[in-house]
Write a protein that holds these residues in place. Structure first.
Motif, PDB file in Angstrom:
ATOM      1  N   GLY A   1      12.764   2.970  -3.252  1.00 19.83           N
ATOM      2  CA  GLY A   1      14.325   2.880  -3.215  1.00 19.83           C
ATOM      3  C   GLY A   1      14.696   3.034  -1.753  1.00 19.83           C
ATOM      4  O   GLY A   1      15.663   3.917  -1.586  1.00 19.83           O
ATOM      5  N   THR A   2      14.120   2.621  -0.739  1.00 22.31           N
ATOM      6  CA  THR A   2      14.686   2.646   0.679  1.00 22.31           C
ATOM      7  C   THR A   2      14.370   1.542   1.431  1.00 22.31           C
ATOM      8  O   THR A   2      14.025   0.561   0.904  1.00 22.31           O
ATOM      9  N   THR A   3      14.391   1.702   2.708  1.00 14.92           N
ATOM     10  CA  THR A   3      14.202   0.571   3.427  1.00 14.92           C
ATOM     11  C   THR A   3      13.002   0.270   4.285  1.00 14.92           C
ATOM     12  O   THR A   3      12.042   1.394   4.271  1.00 14.92           O
ATOM     13  N   ARG A   4      12.668  -0.900   4.775  1.00 13.48           N
ATOM     14  CA  ARG A   4      11.294  -1.015   5.228  1.00 13.48           C
ATOM     15  C   ARG A   4      11.221  -0.306   6.562  1.00 13.48           C
ATOM     16  O   ARG A   4       9.978   0.414   6.629  1.00 13.48           O
ATOM     17  N   GLU A   5      12.289  -0.163   7.395  1.00  9.05           N
ATOM     18  CA  GLU A   5      12.108   0.780   8.595  1.00  9.05           C
ATOM     19  C   GLU A   5      11.808   1.975   8.240  1.00  9.05           C
ATOM     20  O   GLU A   5      10.996   2.678   9.147  1.00  9.05           O
ATOM     21  N   THR A   6      12.335   2.685   7.232  1.00 14.52           N
ATOM     22  CA  THR A   6      11.926   4.032   6.657  1.00 14.52           C
ATOM     23  C   THR A   6      10.653   4.176   6.291  1.00 14.52           C
ATOM     24  O   THR A   6      10.085   5.198   6.997  1.00 14.52           O
ATOM     25  N   VAL A   7      10.212   3.252   5.582  1.00 13.62           N
ATOM     26  CA  VAL A   7       8.542   3.342   5.418  1.00 13.62           C
ATOM     27  C   VAL A   7       7.911   3.103   6.631  1.00 13.62           C
ATOM     28  O   VAL A   7       6.614   3.847   6.573  1.00 13.62           O
ATOM     29  N   THR A   8       7.996   2.467   7.510  1.00 14.50           N
ATOM     30  CA  THR A   8       7.307   2.072   8.679  1.00 14.50           C
ATOM     31  C   THR A   8       7.328   3.551   9.552  1.00 14.50           C
ATOM     32  O   THR A   8       6.163   3.829   9.996  1.00 14.50           O
ATOM     33  N   THR A   9       8.541   3.852   9.612  1.00  9.28           N
ATOM     34  CA  THR A   9       8.530   5.359  10.271  1.00  9.28           C
ATOM     35  C   THR A   9       7.717   6.493   9.807  1.00  9.28           C
ATOM     36  O   THR A   9       6.971   7.282  10.526  1.00  9.28           O
ATOM     37  N   GLN A  10       7.973   6.428   8.185  1.00  5.68           N
ATOM     38  CA  GLN A  10       6.967   7.504   7.690  1.00  5.68           C
ATOM     39  C   GLN A  10       5.600   7.184   7.484  1.00  5.68           C
ATOM     40  O   GLN A  10       4.727   8.315   7.708  1.00  5.68           O
ATOM     41  N   ILE A  11       5.143   6.107   7.540  1.00  2.00           N
ATOM     42  CA  ILE A  11       3.601   5.844   7.585  1.00  2.00           C
ATOM     43  C   ILE A  11       3.058   6.204   9.041  1.00  2.00           C
ATOM     44  O   ILE A  11       2.168   6.678   8.955  1.00  2.00           O
ATOM     45  N   ASN A  12       3.788   5.990  10.024  1.00  2.00           N
ATOM     46  CA  ASN A  12       3.478   6.245  11.313  1.00  2.00           C
ATOM     47  C   ASN A  12       3.421   7.690  11.272  1.00  2.00           C
ATOM     48  O   ASN A  12       2.410   8.257  11.965  1.00  2.00           O
ATOM     49  N   ARG A  13       4.312   8.601  10.797  1.00  2.00           N
ATOM     50  CA  ARG A  13       4.341   9.908  10.699  1.00  2.00           C
ATOM     51  C   ARG A  13       3.119  10.556  10.207  1.00  2.00           C
ATOM     52  O   ARG A  13       2.397  11.364  10.530  1.00  2.00           O
ATOM     53  N   PHE A  14       3.073   9.927   8.845  1.00  2.00           N
ATOM     54  CA  PHE A  14       1.774  10.335   8.077  1.00  2.00           C
ATOM     55  C   PHE A  14       0.196  10.052   9.018  1.00  2.00           C
ATOM     56  O   PHE A  14      -0.404  10.916   8.701  1.00  2.00           O
ATOM     57  N   GLU A  15       0.147   9.021   9.478  1.00  2.00           N
ATOM     58  CA  GLU A  15      -0.816   8.635  10.276  1.00  2.00           C
ATOM     59  C   GLU A  15      -1.036   9.790  11.468  1.00  2.00           C
ATOM     60  O   GLU A  15      -1.940  10.283  11.800  1.00  2.00           O
ATOM     61  N   ARG A  16       0.157  10.057  11.985  1.00  2.00           N
ATOM     62  CA  ARG A  16      -0.002  11.138  13.284  1.00  2.00           C
ATOM     63  C   ARG A  16      -0.365  12.641  12.653  1.00  2.00           C
ATOM     64  O   ARG A  16      -1.236  13.195  13.396  1.00  2.00           O
ATOM     65  N   MET A  17      -0.136  12.686  11.417  1.00  2.00           N
ATOM     66  CA  MET A  17      -0.545  14.035  10.681  1.00  2.00           C
ATOM     67  C   MET A  17      -1.586  13.914  10.220  1.00  2.00           C
ATOM     68  O   MET A  17      -2.423  15.045   9.634  1.00  2.00           O
ATOM     69  N   GLY A  18      -2.415  12.858  10.127  1.00  2.00           N
ATOM     70  CA  GLY A  18      -3.851  12.801   9.752  1.00  2.00           C
ATOM     71  C   GLY A  18      -3.908  12.638   8.248  1.00  2.00           C
ATOM     72  O   GLY A  18      -5.006  12.900   7.454  1.00  2.00           O
TER      73      GLY A  18
ATOM     74  N   LEU B   1      -3.446   9.897   6.741  1.00  2.00           N
ATOM     75  CA  LEU B   1      -3.966   8.591   6.390  1.00  2.00           C
ATOM     76  C   LEU B   1      -4.355   7.816   7.596  1.00  2.00           C
ATOM     77  O   LEU B   1      -3.848   8.323   8.659  1.00  2.00           O
ATOM     78  N   SER B   2      -4.971   6.764   7.397  1.00  2.00           N
ATOM     79  CA  SER B   2      -5.344   5.791   8.382  1.00  2.00           C
ATOM     80  C   SER B   2      -5.162   4.242   7.854  1.00  2.00           C
ATOM     81  O   SER B   2      -5.053   4.028   6.825  1.00  2.00           O
ATOM     82  N   ARG B   3      -5.315   3.528   8.934  1.00  4.13           N
ATOM     83  CA  ARG B   3      -5.093   1.951   8.524  1.00  4.13           C
ATOM     84  C   ARG B   3      -6.444   1.251   8.950  1.00  4.13           C
ATOM     85  O   ARG B   3      -6.985   1.485   9.961  1.00  4.13           O
ATOM     86  N   GLU B   4      -6.532   0.320   7.983  1.00  6.93           N
ATOM     87  CA  GLU B   4      -7.685  -0.732   8.331  1.00  6.93           C
ATOM     88  C   GLU B   4      -7.285  -2.143   7.688  1.00  6.93           C
ATOM     89  O   GLU B   4      -7.294  -2.167   6.610  1.00  6.93           O
TER      90      GLU B   4
ATOM     91  N   LEU C   1      -2.603  14.869   1.620  1.00 11.06           N
ATOM     92  CA  LEU C   1      -1.525  14.314   1.167  1.00 11.06           C
ATOM     93  C   LEU C   1      -1.101  15.333   0.211  1.00 11.06           C
ATOM     94  O   LEU C   1       0.289  15.415  -0.172  1.00 11.06           O
ATOM     95  N   THR C   2      -1.829  15.517  -0.728  1.00  9.20           N
ATOM     96  CA  THR C   2      -1.406  16.502  -2.003  1.00  9.20           C
ATOM     97  C   THR C   2      -1.131  17.580  -1.357  1.00  9.20           C
ATOM     98  O   THR C   2      -0.015  18.304  -2.205  1.00  9.20           O
ATOM     99  N   GLU C   3      -1.604  18.465  -0.579  1.00  8.49           N
ATOM    100  CA  GLU C   3      -1.316  19.737   0.267  1.00  8.49           C
ATOM    101  C   GLU C   3       0.148  19.572   0.644  1.00  8.49           C
ATOM    102  O   GLU C   3       0.915  20.269   0.674  1.00  8.49           O
ATOM    103  N   PHE C   4       0.323  18.371   1.343  1.00 11.26           N
ATOM    104  CA  PHE C   4       1.500  18.162   2.022  1.00 11.26           C
ATOM    105  C   PHE C   4       2.731  18.111   1.146  1.00 11.26           C
ATOM    106  O   PHE C   4       3.777  18.490   1.336  1.00 11.26           O
ATOM    107  N   ILE C   5       2.419  17.355  -0.036  1.00 14.44           N
ATOM    108  CA  ILE C   5       3.261  17.380  -1.195  1.00 14.44           C
ATOM    109  C   ILE C   5       4.019  18.676  -1.765  1.00 14.44           C
ATOM    110  O   ILE C   5       4.979  18.865  -1.916  1.00 14.44           O
TER     111      ILE C   5
END
Length: 248
Positions: A201-218, A220-223, A234-238
């Motif tokens: 329930g949010t915007t695509r831009e918000t998801v893109t920003t957060q995915i990038n943030r999660f990647e910088r935090m280590g 997740l990664s993308r392939e 990710l569980t510890e972060f939550i």
């Protein structure tokens, strides 16, 4: 009519067909051989292509569905045309179960890829509920779990930020569709940022920003347009975010 909008074909199986269900399908857990024979005479099979509409919001609620092969998404569209993905269902999961409470479908179901479905008509399912007590008990348990999940989801939605909801959705997708790899847990779905936005329930831009943030935090990664999660991180972060929010 295009393939994406075409209705799936239905194949009625013979009464002596080999039952399709397995132990993993909650609706038919612990059925006896005699009950299994009864069930096998009351279902049909549907096949549909990628993007096909299984049913649309407002259609008559006339059947229960079980995913036999492939993936199905349940979608709600607001009056403004905003799409929300309610669930992404994999093999052995049940949907359309609200047909006993609603005369019309409250949302749409769409095939993500090629899909094979098991279909039990409303009339035949009422016969099962009346004649196979095991199915009645399993159905009541399934509905109770669905209600509990919805209530928890509503509570979390109202008390959490978008990045928190995204993290929890990613973990849920990893649990349901994940493949373990040396680098982490690969979510074996090609979901766009728009899809993820529709899930929380949010915007695509918000998801893109957060995915990038999660990647910088280590976290997740993308392939190849797919996400690989570090589930423990990710569980510890939550957990840390939940504790921080609770102290505010």
């Amino acid at each position: 009519m295009s393939d994406a909008n075409a209705r799936p074909t239905t194949i009625q199986l013979a009464g002596n067909a080999v039952p399709f269900f397995v132990k993993g399908i909650e609706l038919f857990q612990a059925v006896s051989p005699k009950e299994a024979e009864r069930i096998s005479s009351l279902y049909a099979e549907r096949r549909c292509v990628k993007g096909a509409t299984i049913f649309s919001e407002g259609d008559p609620s006339d059947a229960l569905y079980i995913v036999k092969e492939g993936l199905v998404k349940l979608v709600s569209v607001s009056e403004k045309g905003t799409e929300t993905i309610l669930h992404i269902l994999k093999a052995d999961e049940v949907f359309g179960e609200l047909f006993l409470a609603e005369g019309q479908r409250p949302f749409s179901a769409v095939a993500i890829g090629a899909v094979v479905l098991t279909v039990i008509s409303r009339e035949n399912f009422l016969i099962l509920l009346a004649s196979v007590p095991t199915v009645s008990i399993n159905f009541a348990r399934l509905l109770s779990k669905r209600v509990m999940k919805v209530e928890r989801g509503l509570a979390e939605f109202s008390h959490s930020w978008s990045y928190h909801r995204l993290a929890k959705v990613l973990l849920d997708l990893a649990d349901k569709h994940g493949e373990e790899m040396p680098a982490g847990t690969l979510i074996a779905l090609r979901l766009t940022h728009e899809d993820l936005a529709n899930l929380i329930g949010t915007t695509r831009e918000t998801v893109t920003t957060q995915i990038n943030r999660f990647e910088r935090m280590g976290l997740l990664s993308r392939e190849d347009r797919q996400l690989i999660l570090k589930k423990s991180r990710l569980t510890e972060f939550i957990h840390s975010e939940e504790m921080r929010l609770a102290q505010q």
